[in-house]
Design an enzyme around this catalytic site. Sequence first.
Site, mmCIF file in Angstrom:
data_model
loop_
_atom_site.group_PDB
_atom_site.id
_atom_site.type_symbol
_atom_site.label_atom_id
_atom_site.label_comp_id
_atom_site.label_asym_id
_atom_site.label_seq_id
_atom_site.Cartn_x
_atom_site.Cartn_y
_atom_site.Cartn_z
ATOM 1 N N SER B 333 0.730 -1.141 0.099
ATOM 2 C CA SER B 333 -0.173 -0.115 -0.057
ATOM 3 C C SER B 333 0.881 1.198 -0.014
ATOM 4 O O SER B 333 0.291 2.313 -0.086
ATOM 5 C CB SER B 333 -0.779 -0.083 1.148
ATOM 6 O OG SER B 333 -1.848 -1.084 1.331
ATOM 7 N N ASP B 372 -10.631 -6.651 0.041
ATOM 8 C CA ASP B 372 -10.166 -5.372 0.979
ATOM 9 C C ASP B 372 -9.477 -5.879 2.118
ATOM 10 O O ASP B 372 -10.069 -6.928 2.569
ATOM 11 C CB ASP B 372 -11.192 -4.289 1.280
ATOM 12 C CG ASP B 372 -10.432 -2.984 1.575
ATOM 13 O OD1 ASP B 372 -10.356 -2.170 0.680
ATOM 14 O OD2 ASP B 372 -10.169 -2.927 2.658
ATOM 15 N N HIS B 378 -15.112 -0.194 3.723
ATOM 16 C CA HIS B 378 -14.771 0.910 4.346
ATOM 17 C C HIS B 378 -15.996 1.943 4.113
ATOM 18 O O HIS B 378 -15.913 3.015 4.485
ATOM 19 C CB HIS B 378 -13.551 1.601 3.638
ATOM 20 C CG HIS B 378 -12.281 1.007 4.216
ATOM 21 N ND1 HIS B 378 -11.549 -0.044 3.673
ATOM 22 C CD2 HIS B 378 -11.467 1.293 5.320
ATOM 23 C CE1 HIS B 378 -10.436 -0.178 3.830
ATOM 24 N NE2 HIS B 378 -10.569 0.243 5.118
ATOM 25 N N CYS B 391 -7.625 2.119 1.823
ATOM 26 C CA CYS B 391 -8.620 1.225 1.132
ATOM 27 C C CYS B 391 -8.302 0.708 -0.101
ATOM 28 O O CYS B 391 -7.972 1.275 -1.037
ATOM 29 C CB CYS B 391 -9.876 2.178 0.890
ATOM 30 S SG CYS B 391 -11.339 1.210 0.054
#
Lengths: 377, 646
Positions: B333, B372, B378, B391
């Site tokens: 991420s 996710d 989310h 996210c």
Amino acid sequence: MIYEEIDRSPRRTLSETTRVLSRLKLDGPLVLGLALLACYGQVVLYSASGQDWQSVLRGSIRIGLGAVAMLALAQVKPGFLRRITPWLYGIGIVLLIIVDAIGYTGKGAQRWLDLGIVRFQPSEIMKLAVPMMCAWYLRERPLPPDGVTLLVLATIIGVPAGLTILQPDLGTGLLITMAGVLVVLLAGLQWQIITGLAGVAGLAAWGGWYLLHDYQRQRVLTFIDPQQDPLGAGYHIIQSTIAIGSGGVFGKGYLNGSQGQLEFLPERSTDFIFAVIGEELGFVGCAILLLLYLLVVSRAIYLATQTQDTFARLLAGSLALIFFVYVFINAGMVSGILPVVGVPLPLISYGGTSMVTLLAGFGILMSLYSHRKFAAS
Amino acid sequence: MAGKGRIKDVWREQQIFVQRAIAAGVVIALMTAALITRLAWLQISRYDYYMELSQGNRVRVEPVPAARGIIYDRNGIILAENRPAYQLELVREEVPDLDDTLQRLIEIELLSADDLDAARRAIRSRRAFDSVPIRLRLSEEEIARFAVRRFEFPGVDIRTRLARYYPQGEIAVHALGHVGAISERDLERIDRAQYSGTATIGKLGIELAYEDELHGRNGSREVLVNARGRSVEKQGALTPLLKSTSALPGTDLILSLDFPVQKVAEEAVWDRRAAIVAIDPQNGDVIALASRPGFDPNLFARGLTGPEFRALNENIDRPLLNRALRGAYPPGSTIKPLVALAGLTYGVATPATSRYCRGWFSLPGSRHRFRDWKIQGHGTLAMVQAIAQSCDVYFYGLADEIGATRLAEFLGHFGLGAVTGIDVGGERSGILPSPEWKRKAYRKPEDQVWFPGETVIFGIGQGFMLSTPIQLAHMTAIIGSRGKNYQPRLVSALRDPLTGTSTPIPPKLVGTVEVAKPEDWQVAIDGMIAVTHGGTASRSAAGAPYVIAGKTGTAQVFTVAQNERYDEKTINERLHDHAWFVAFAPAEDPKIAVAVLVENGRSGSGTAAPIARQVIDAYLLRKFPPPPTTDEIAKAAAVAAATGGE
């Protein structure tokens, strides 16, 4: 009057010295030459031994022993010498055989005979005994020698030389041969025979090349071109020529030869001491040394010509000439014009019995000269 | 006595003898002339030649090794220096029997049997008469042991040499590298003459990269030697004049590394496997470059034994691996701020564009669900919040809209997929995947196809993508400086050891990343600020007197099959996700950008972010926590053991 006295005193001293010398049956010029050589030798030895007084002391003791032997032999009458010659020769041969036998059973090279107190080399006796025997054999024969005589002489020389070479000690064997041959040459061997023999020797050398072992050939090749084996057989010669060459005209200075002092030069105090002289004292030092040798040899030859019987003449002449042969072989070897054979530089090299033998030889020479029947005043 | 009727003619015999004596005199004169000629040839004609030979005999030129340049950190703290050490050296040409000599050295335990081959190779590959070091760093006791038996070992001697010493031990080893004995391979690439007398050469890191500067120029001196090669003081009665040229010491290096910060970084890692890189975004100066576990470079400088090297090389934690430069991990991420920026730049999205996250994403016409990390989803998120909450669904969709080729091109501007060009070697370029890359990377046509799903996971830094910690630190620095791409560098100045003046090396601006609107930078940065303020890494940034912009990440080690839950408890510790945290601070005008990777650290916020916080505090606030006490280490180990058993 005072002047007269001052003027006379040296002359009287000189004549007194002469008188003392002749009383001692010694020859002034020859003794002087030998003394100078011995002194030169000790001075060089101090440097060549790495400033070791011990070596100089031991060298001086040998000179002393040699001087005693010379003095003693000078007193001996030539007639006595002549009488004992065959005995001396015979004993020498027996000792050589014993040494060879011990060497054979001991499975190793044997040159020394250990008598408990002293060890000595019988081959060293032969250096004197062989020319004595040759001169003894020729003393009453008509000269120049004929064929039969020559064959007998060849045996007289060949047996001890052969026994010595068998030890094995090729160098000494050749020197013994040389000492005997010189007697024969002085006896008037015809030039035709000399050239003939030289021719045969040349042919033999040419043919011998093919009979030599590889390692022996290698030795010869290394002599011709030492660079072929710079760390092995050629090492001695390379280092000694560097030492001599780098000395230049006046040398690097006493005690300052790098080749000798830093031990690049092998056997610098014995067989290769001539290189130390060349390096530290230069061309001049070598020339002075050779000049001293020439003085001694020419005086010795002169003395030989003054003797009055065949035995004395031949023996004295051969002793004088063999002395020069030693000088030539050693200097030639060290400067690289002759192969490396273990021959010391007469009266200079440290160690061995050669100092005593050589001085003994000169003692005999002086005895032969000073006991003439009709001494010229 | 008459032989064959001839009568002895005394007078004639006398005549013959005199003739022969004269002949002998002539021969003697000729022989003497021959000797004199020979002597004149040697001593007069060839004097110069032989003089030179004798000079060469007695004088040996010995190299005087130059002192290697000293390495300082930016504060002047010494990281590498030279200390006198005793070593055993051997001159091949002066050893009568090499095998026997080495064998006897082994017998008195001055050489180990393992090192025999290496020693032999070193001896063989050196120039004639070079003194070859066969054993470095002798102890006092070993020196004494050799000294009493020295006479038994002609050609072998103990020499005092300056040896490399790293006073800081393990710390910063992966930046500094180390020196080691010169190998045959080294000899092939260096000028041997310049290295005669030098025992060691840079093997890794700065020591290798700056070898030319550090080495200096060896000098030489003439020494008087005797025939056995031993150096002697005097030659007979005299001490001759000998020439020498002095060595020129190597250039000192001043690093951009901030040693106290480096130390904090390494100590914060404790016993984990991790890499930390901190860069000054304003100029590319590397503030800290750590890879844990490390090793003591002094071991290499003094010469490792075979078993010692094997122990290091075969250690499961791979201490010899420089994770900061050579460890390639999926960035996870951490690239999300860049994906957002790419969306803005290509006009695919605006900051206000929002997406609904229900916990998974599917491509149109496909049943495959991209999950996710938050199973329940989310909800609706705009760009900044999507970064803050990390996210996945948001970035799956965004990446799909940008397209793999454009995304790869954009990420490429930030140095991903290429070496950063840091001034030490060994860096790996990682992988920046794209349809084009895939065509080149695979041989079989069926493997060369780029699937749409691969674009989706590219958006969250998974799949083919691999990055190194230095790349991510570099990337973060570019974001922090709003587009300025400075090449990272460890050495910031060269110092002349003789004059003491240092020459700074100017920072190298590689380029500037262009985005559509300058405000777009702020969107991505706001997202990263939100990460530390209410987002995934809030805890680690709590109480900081400056604003940290950061991003967490996890790199999957273990692929979870469809319809299966990632369950930490069932997975071996070594298969846990790697934890990432990248950050820069202060957010408005960054002075430091950090990338932290903790192998199998599970979560970026939990393990990586606290380390980054300590590093930033140390750098910006000069706040140095006391080194961990043994109690704390024991406690940490207990905690780790407890967590592992969960």
